[in-house]
Design an enzyme around this catalytic site. Structure first.
Site, PDB file in Angstrom:
ATOM      1  N   ASN A   1       0.823  -1.218   0.000  1.00 37.88           N
ATOM      2  CA  ASN A   1       0.000   0.000   0.000  1.00 37.88           C
ATOM      3  C   ASN A   1       0.859   1.271   0.000  1.00 37.88           C
ATOM      4  OD1 ASN A   1       1.031   0.008   2.558  1.00 37.88           O
ATOM      5  ND2 ASN A   1      -0.931  -0.062   3.635  1.00 37.88           N
TER       6      ASN A   1
ATOM      7  N   HIS B   1       3.437   1.801   2.087  1.00 40.75           N
ATOM      8  CA  HIS B   1       4.019   2.170   3.384  1.00 40.75           C
ATOM      9  C   HIS B   1       5.532   1.975   3.394  1.00 40.75           C
ATOM     10  CE1 HIS B   1       3.226  -2.085   5.313  1.00 40.75           C
ATOM     11  NE2 HIS B   1       4.446  -2.031   4.860  1.00 40.75           N
TER      12      HIS B   1
HETATM   13  C1  F6R Z   1       9.685  -3.852   7.686  1.00 41.24           C
HETATM   14  C2  F6R Z   1       8.928  -2.700   7.221  1.00 41.24           C
HETATM   15  C3  F6R Z   1       7.938  -2.776   6.128  1.00 41.24           C
HETATM   16  C4  F6R Z   1       8.327  -3.710   4.985  1.00 41.24           C
HETATM   17  C5  F6R Z   1       7.229  -3.741   3.930  1.00 41.24           C
HETATM   18  C6  F6R Z   1       7.566  -4.684   2.787  1.00 41.24           C
HETATM   19  O1  F6R Z   1      10.572  -3.499   8.744  1.00 41.24           O
HETATM   20  O2  F6R Z   1       9.124  -1.663   7.765  1.00 41.24           O
HETATM   21  O3  F6R Z   1       7.720  -1.484   5.622  1.00 41.24           O
HETATM   22  O4  F6R Z   1       9.533  -3.267   4.424  1.00 41.24           O
HETATM   23  O5  F6R Z   1       6.028  -4.141   4.514  1.00 41.24           O
HETATM   24  O6  F6R Z   1       7.551  -5.985   3.280  1.00 41.24           O
HETATM   25  P1  F6R Z   1       8.026  -7.210   2.393  1.00 41.24           P
HETATM   26  O7  F6R Z   1       9.484  -7.020   2.172  1.00 41.24           O
HETATM   27  O8  F6R Z   1       7.744  -8.419   3.234  1.00 41.24           O
HETATM   28  O9  F6R Z   1       7.244  -7.154   1.116  1.00 41.24           O
END
Ligand code: F6R
Length: 241
Positions: free
Chosen positions: A136, A138
């Site tokens: 999304n 973030h």
């Molecule tokens: C993790 C964090 C999150 C992830 C994001 C992507 O510390 O802060 O912002 O980087 O949710 O997650 P993945 O890499 O699992 O797709």
């Protein structure tokens, strides 16, 4: 902004690790901002391999992680503290007392946010902040919202984040609903930002982040304003550009 397009996840991981490794070589006492999630696991493996080869020395490095689930103890295998130990810290010569992850067991949110902000400011500025990108938009757990948050805060996780992270838990009911996260201000204060993005599922959001308007509804879009940000993405993530 630099964008490095890599062939696939493994290629992305090597390049991310090479950039972090160069930072560690050039400034052995660097303060690294670290991320969890599935994206950086390959890069952490590469860093461990470089350490084992004798190329990297983490003994003077300090780290500060982006976020932690509220309510999970450090020995919970889904906590980000546990993740960092399993995926990086216990495999290299880092001084564990120089690593920092928000304390998910702290029930007094105001107190924990204040503590973590103090830890970050006492360290001085983060030399390199590694980020993944949420589906999304973030970064850390800065979910789409009406405003950019300046410093560490306690966030109600978006339903889309809870759904997406359910893959790591036995059932969706086990996914914590809140987390402590650095704010956008903490992230933007890092001297360098390195963003790793992999897979076709991130292609639409990556395009919005790189080319769309800067808005707290797509939190990572703020990175368009960062003076030294590098995106290392694979071809699948870059496919909509
Ligand atoms: C993790 C964090 C999150 C992830 C994001 C992507 O510390 O802060 O912002 O980087 O949710 O997650 P993945 O890499 O699992 O797709």
């Amino acid at each position: 902004m630099k964008i490095i397009v890599t062939k696939n996840y493994d290629d992305m991981s090597r390049k991310v690790a090479n950039i972090i490794g160069a930072q560690v070589i050039l400034k052995p006492e660097s303060i690294l901002g670290l991320a969890t999630g599935s994206t950086p696991i390959g890069a952490y493996k590469e860093l461990i391999a470089s350490y084992n080869n004798g190329d990297l020395d983490f003994s003077k490095i300090s780290t500060v992680n982006l976020d932690e689930y509220k309510g999970l103890t450090r020995d919970n295998d889904q906590s980000y503290y546990y993740f960092m130990n399993e995926n990086l810290f216990k495999h290299v010569n880092i001084d564990i007392s120089k690593t920092n992850v928000p304390d998910g067991t702290q029930t007094d949110a105001k107190q924990e946010c204040e503590n973590y902000n103090n830890i970050i400011s006492n360290l001085g500025s983060i030399d390199m902040q590694l980020l993944g990108l949420g589906n999304n938009g973030h970064i850390g757990f800065n979910e789409p919202s009406d405003e950019f948050k300046t410093s560490t805060f306690c966030v109600d996780l978006a339903q889309s984040t809870i759904d997406s992270n359910a893959r790591f838990f036995e059932s969706i009911d086990d996914v914590p609903k809140q987390a402590y996260t650095m704010g956008i201000g903490n992230i933007m204060s890092a001297s360098k930002v390195l963003v790793a993005v992999s897979g076709e599922a991130k292609a639409d959001i990556l395009k919005a982040v790189l080319t769309g308007p800067v808005t707290p509804q797509v939190p990572a879009s703020i990175l368009q304003f960062h003076p030294d940000v590098t995106f290392v993405v694979d071809e699948a993530a870059y496919s909509k550009m």
